[in-house]
Design an enzyme around this catalytic site. Sequence first.
Site, PDB file in Angstrom:
ATOM      1  N   HIS A  15       4.977   4.950  -5.486  1.00  9.54           N
ATOM      2  CA  HIS A  15       4.610   5.173  -4.135  1.00  9.54           C
ATOM      3  C   HIS A  15       4.888   4.395  -2.988  1.00  9.54           C
ATOM      4  O   HIS A  15       5.247   4.612  -2.062  1.00  9.54           O
ATOM      5  CB  HIS A  15       3.087   4.987  -4.438  1.00  9.54           C
ATOM      6  CG  HIS A  15       2.047   5.205  -3.055  1.00  9.54           C
ATOM      7  ND1 HIS A  15       1.514   6.284  -2.957  1.00  9.54           N
ATOM      8  CD2 HIS A  15       1.798   4.335  -2.061  1.00  9.54           C
ATOM      9  CE1 HIS A  15       1.046   6.267  -1.479  1.00  9.54           C
ATOM     10  NE2 HIS A  15       1.098   5.067  -1.075  1.00  9.54           N
ATOM     11  N   GLU A  16       5.093   2.880  -3.331  1.00 12.58           N
ATOM     12  CA  GLU A  16       5.504   2.112  -2.276  1.00 12.58           C
ATOM     13  C   GLU A  16       7.111   2.137  -2.130  1.00 12.58           C
ATOM     14  O   GLU A  16       7.382   1.941  -1.022  1.00 12.58           O
ATOM     15  CB  GLU A  16       5.232   0.767  -2.885  1.00 12.58           C
ATOM     16  CG  GLU A  16       3.863   0.231  -2.974  1.00 12.58           C
ATOM     17  CD  GLU A  16       2.824   0.663  -1.823  1.00 12.58           C
ATOM     18  OE1 GLU A  16       3.405   0.417  -0.600  1.00 12.58           O
ATOM     19  OE2 GLU A  16       1.799   1.057  -1.986  1.00 12.58           O
ATOM     20  N   HIS A  22       7.587   4.670   0.540  1.00 11.06           N
ATOM     21  CA  HIS A  22       7.365   4.054   1.917  1.00 11.06           C
ATOM     22  C   HIS A  22       8.732   3.360   2.369  1.00 11.06           C
ATOM     23  O   HIS A  22       9.210   3.507   3.377  1.00 11.06           O
ATOM     24  CB  HIS A  22       6.436   3.050   2.030  1.00 11.06           C
ATOM     25  CG  HIS A  22       4.967   3.812   1.828  1.00 11.06           C
ATOM     26  ND1 HIS A  22       4.393   4.447   2.958  1.00 11.06           N
ATOM     27  CD2 HIS A  22       3.866   3.655   1.012  1.00 11.06           C
ATOM     28  CE1 HIS A  22       3.074   4.714   2.590  1.00 11.06           C
ATOM     29  NE2 HIS A  22       2.761   4.301   1.302  1.00 11.06           N
TER      30      HIS A  22
END
Length: 157
Positions: free
Chosen positions: A67-68, A71
């Site tokens: 998820h990170e 980003h």
Amino acid sequence: MEDKELQRLVEKISIEEFGKPFKHKATFNSRLRSTGGRYLLGTHNIDINKRYLEHFGESELIGIIKHELCHYHLHLEGKGYQHRDLDFKRLLNKVNAPRYCSQLPETRARRTSKKILIYKCSSCSLTYKRKRRIDIARYVCGKCKGRLVKVKEVKIE
């Protein structure tokens, strides 16, 4: 797992899932409370909440890292890196990353209210039930503008 192992894991996931290198730092941050991790826009580093590894295991940690990294890679490419952006949602689906992480048990317990405050208007006797305290010096009854008085505090189990 220590920060060095986390760094190697993030670099490995970045190459395998995204086909791009992770060139910044990934560390555990013990100050994170309500989130599994965060991507820092200014430094491009990633912070991970270690309690998610302790509570849910490595599979949850890998999901948070993916998820990170979504980003991270989208931000560096100049694409939409925020949760609401279509680029971000598509990349999450492509690498099978979760949109939200699981909730820690202690966070869930802390959110439930433990009391209800009951106030009463001194003029019209209208009753107000609130979870949060009201400043009775500042606020008045919405019906008749009378003065509010705290009647009691009910504890909830």
